[in-house]
Design an enzyme around this catalytic site. Structure first.
Site, PDB file in Angstrom:
ATOM      1  N   LYS A  15       0.933  -1.278  -0.154  1.00  0.00           N
ATOM      2  CA  LYS A  15       0.142  -0.080   0.036  1.00  0.00           C
ATOM      3  C   LYS A  15       0.810   1.114   0.006  1.00  0.00           C
ATOM      4  CE  LYS A  15      -2.166  -1.208   3.954  1.00  0.00           C
ATOM      5  NZ  LYS A  15      -1.082  -2.341   4.321  1.00  0.00           N
ATOM      6  N   ARG A  91      -9.437   0.996   9.063  1.00  0.00           N
ATOM      7  CA  ARG A  91      -8.962  -0.285   9.614  1.00  0.00           C
ATOM      8  C   ARG A  91      -9.994  -0.913  10.332  1.00  0.00           C
ATOM      9  NH1 ARG A  91      -3.306   0.777   9.244  1.00  0.00           N
ATOM     10  NH2 ARG A  91      -2.075  -1.027   9.670  1.00  0.00           N
ATOM     11  N   ARG A 131      12.065  -5.464   4.216  1.00  0.00           N
ATOM     12  CA  ARG A 131      11.714  -3.883   4.115  1.00  0.00           C
ATOM     13  C   ARG A 131      12.628  -3.120   4.730  1.00  0.00           C
ATOM     14  NH1 ARG A 131       5.902  -1.772   5.209  1.00  0.00           N
ATOM     15  NH2 ARG A 131       6.190  -2.739   7.107  1.00  0.00           N
ATOM     16  N   ARG A 164      11.860  -1.210  10.467  1.00  0.00           N
ATOM     17  CA  ARG A 164      10.749  -0.703  11.487  1.00  0.00           C
ATOM     18  C   ARG A 164      10.679  -1.639  12.665  1.00  0.00           C
ATOM     19  NH1 ARG A 164       5.366   0.391   7.842  1.00  0.00           N
ATOM     20  NH2 ARG A 164       4.358  -0.808   9.784  1.00  0.00           N
ATOM     21  N   ARG A 175      -0.158  -8.425  13.254  1.00  0.00           N
ATOM     22  CA  ARG A 175      -0.761  -7.482  12.617  1.00  0.00           C
ATOM     23  C   ARG A 175      -1.506  -8.054  11.297  1.00  0.00           C
ATOM     24  NH1 ARG A 175       4.430  -4.559  10.939  1.00  0.00           N
ATOM     25  NH2 ARG A 175       3.363  -3.741   9.198  1.00  0.00           N
TER      26      ARG A 175
END
Ligand code: AP5
Length: 222
Positions: A15, A91, A131, A164, A175
């Protein structure tokens, strides 16, 4: 004309990566509630500390706080004029309903299109483990799929890339679980409103972007 777009999908679906690309192409501001919350970490307030602690576990920040933070950004002149690409919001069902009210009351508008980018949990964990992000400009990389020119360094500003804190595999699993429980029901919410569009997210980044742009332009044209 202002266009309001919701990007739906699990963690790691791409996203943020796609929002950056299509924001530049369509001139629509990108709003990520995750980025807004991460930016709070420089503030030494009880709210900022509470938000950082929640994010570290992979849990969701409460709806009232999230809607307040989103509203503060959404009422800025650029969103009034051009709309918004909402990444990571809404969300939950209460957030989706709050967004509908906010758009109607502030702009006399509604969500024009909600685009679903979907990937499996296995692929989400794979993408998120690789990532790396720029702490300065927030540009997103992947060590294999989307690497910087020089390993560990941002192409745009030369900053050292970071991982992160909520990208550990056990937090990603939590998550993903929360996504299925709280956010996936919004797929039907937007389908019933007739604004849902699905784009295959299991392809290389550059193949997805044109489909997204096409979907948004088609809905924006009415
Ligand atoms: P947030 O920052 O929104 O995280 P997320 O939704 O879990 O999404 P991610 O940022 O992990 O994934 P993404 O889909 O953007 O993927 P990306 O493009 O980076 O939220 C973080 C936390 O904030 C939440 O857990 C919660 O605590 C809180 N929060 C935020 N919003 C909230 C809300 N509304 N309510 C309550 N709490 C909220 O891509 C991932 C990786 O894959 C990258 O390395 C990228 O380079 C790579 N990649 C991307 N696309 C591809 C592709 N097509 N092929 C191969 N690799 C790809």
């Amino acid at each position: 004309m202002a266009t309001y777009v919701v990007l739906l999908g699990p963690p790691g679906a791409g996203k943020g990566t796609q929002a950056e690309l299509i924001s530049a192409e369509l001139g629509i501001p990108h709003i990520s509630t995750g980025d807004l919350f991460r930016a709070m970490k420089t503030q030494d307030t009880p709210l900022a500390r509470r938000v950082q602690a929640i994010m570290a576990t992979g849990a969701l920040v409460d709806d009232a706080t999230t809607v307040e933070v989103l509203k503060e950004r959404l009422v800025q002149p650029d969103c009034r004029e051009r709309g918004a690409l909402l990444d990571g919001f809404p969300r939950t069902q209460p957030q989706a309903e709050a967004l509908d009210r906010l758009l109607a009351e502030e702009f006399g508008a509604q969500v024009d299109v909600a685009v679903l980018l979907d990937v499996s949990e296995e692929e989400a964990v794979r993408r998120i483990s690789g990532r790396r992000v720029c702490p300065e400009c927030h540009r997103i990389y992947h060590v294999e799929d989307n690497p910087p020119r020089q390993p560990g360094i941002c192409d745009d500003d030369g900053a050292e890339l970071i991982q992160r804190p909520d990208d550990r595999p056990e937090v990603v699993k939590e998550r993903y679980r929360l996504y299925l429980d709280k956010t996936a029901p919004l797929i039907d919410y937007y389908r019933q409103k007739g604004v849902l569009r699905e784009v295959d997210a299991c392809r290389p980044i550059e193949m997805i972007t044109p489909d997204l742009v096409k979907a948004i332009r088609a809905y924006a044209a009415g």
